[in-house]
Design an enzyme around this catalytic site. Structure first.
Site, PDB file in Angstrom:
ATOM      1  N   LYS A  99       3.792   2.021  -4.742  1.00  0.00           N
ATOM      2  CA  LYS A  99       4.850   1.629  -5.680  1.00  0.00           C
ATOM      3  C   LYS A  99       4.377   1.630  -7.126  1.00  0.00           C
ATOM      4  O   LYS A  99       5.018   2.192  -8.015  1.00  0.00           O
ATOM      5  CB  LYS A  99       5.373   0.230  -5.318  1.00  0.00           C
TER       6      LYS A  99
ATOM      7  N   THR B 255       1.683   2.936  -8.556  1.00  0.00           N
ATOM      8  CA  THR B 255       1.267   4.251  -9.051  1.00  0.00           C
ATOM      9  C   THR B 255       2.470   5.054  -9.508  1.00  0.00           C
ATOM     10  O   THR B 255       2.488   5.620 -10.612  1.00  0.00           O
ATOM     11  CB  THR B 255       0.521   5.027  -7.939  1.00  0.00           C
TER      12      THR B 255
ATOM     13  N   GLY C 196       0.780  -1.231   0.000  1.00  0.00           N
ATOM     14  CA  GLY C 196       0.000   0.000   0.000  1.00  0.00           C
ATOM     15  C   GLY C 196       0.810   1.279   0.000  1.00  0.00           C
ATOM     16  O   GLY C 196       0.260   2.365   0.207  1.00  0.00           O
TER      17      GLY C 196
ATOM     18  N   ASP D 211       8.340  -2.256 -10.238  1.00  0.00           N
ATOM     19  CA  ASP D 211       7.732  -1.909  -8.951  1.00  0.00           C
ATOM     20  C   ASP D 211       8.042  -2.952  -7.868  1.00  0.00           C
ATOM     21  O   ASP D 211       7.335  -3.044  -6.876  1.00  0.00           O
ATOM     22  CB  ASP D 211       6.225  -1.674  -9.084  1.00  0.00           C
TER      23      ASP D 211
END
Length: 210
Positions: free
Chosen positions: A16, A18, A13, A85
């Site tokens: 990463k 995004t 959450g 990511d």
């Protein structure tokens, strides 16, 4: 662009994916995203960690290895930059939290064999956010199997990441993501872009968002 292989890491959450999407768009980069949704053990793990932790971590390691091996070792004529990511070492960090000692030692032996074949990123962006912020983001993205993750688990993951970063000399931008809004605040994204425009020594370099 000074760096051709950039990895973004952080707790569950942290944002990463995004940020990875935004940087890939900015640099016209090849994007490598973790395919967590394909892991059939993930929902089962959150329901019964003791029974499903080992197959969960083995599946993740195999999939991450296959994905990074295929993408990083294959030249892309259309992209000079690759952004991921996740860090392959993530396998070991989560396994350390999730597995009992004997299973972890076995897992570590397998990891070390595979890890030797992987290419390390030139720079790591680590997004550090407090657990309250992580929980808010987890609720917002609304994956059903994540909604009951306890704070204690997120704290354990956080501590494992920060310990790893402190112990290794990988070139790291340690970003205070407490109030990060990379989609909604252009200044936050620009701070990352400006940071990536500089050269760094090995080790941690702290970045505060405006």
């Amino acid at each position: 662009m000074k760096y051709h292989y950039i990895t973004i890491e952080g707790n569950i959450g942290a944002g990463k994916t995004t940020l990875a999407h935004l940087l890939a768009k900015q640099y016209n980069a090849r994007l490598v995203l973790e395919e967590f949704a394909d892991n059939p053990f993930l929902p089962k793990f959150y329901e019964n960690p003791g029974q499903f932790a080992f197959p969960l971590e083995l599946f993740f390691m195999a999939e991450r290895y296959k994905q990074l091996k295929d993408l990083i070792h294959t030249k892309d004529l259309f992209h000079s930059v690759t952004i991921s990511d996740y860090l392959f070492t993530k396998c070991l960090l989560f396994a350390k939290v999730n597995l009992p000692e004997e299973e972890f030692r076995l897992y570590q032996r397998l990891f070390e064999i595979i890890h030797q074949q992987m290419i390390q990123p030139e720079i790591l962006i680590y997004l550090h956010a407090p657990v309250q912020k992580l929980q808010k983001n987890i609720r917002k993205r609304n994956r059903p199997y994540e909604q009951q993750i306890p704070d204690e688990y997120l704290f354990s993951i956080q501590e494992t990441y920060t310990h790893y970063i402190k112990q290794h000399n990988i070139k790291t931008l340690f970003v205070d993501a407490s109030n990060a809004d990379f989609l909604g605040n252009e200044k936050h994204l620009k701070a990352i872009l400006d940071a990536l425009d500089k050269e760094y020594d090995e080790g941690q370099h702290f970045i505060a968002l405006p």
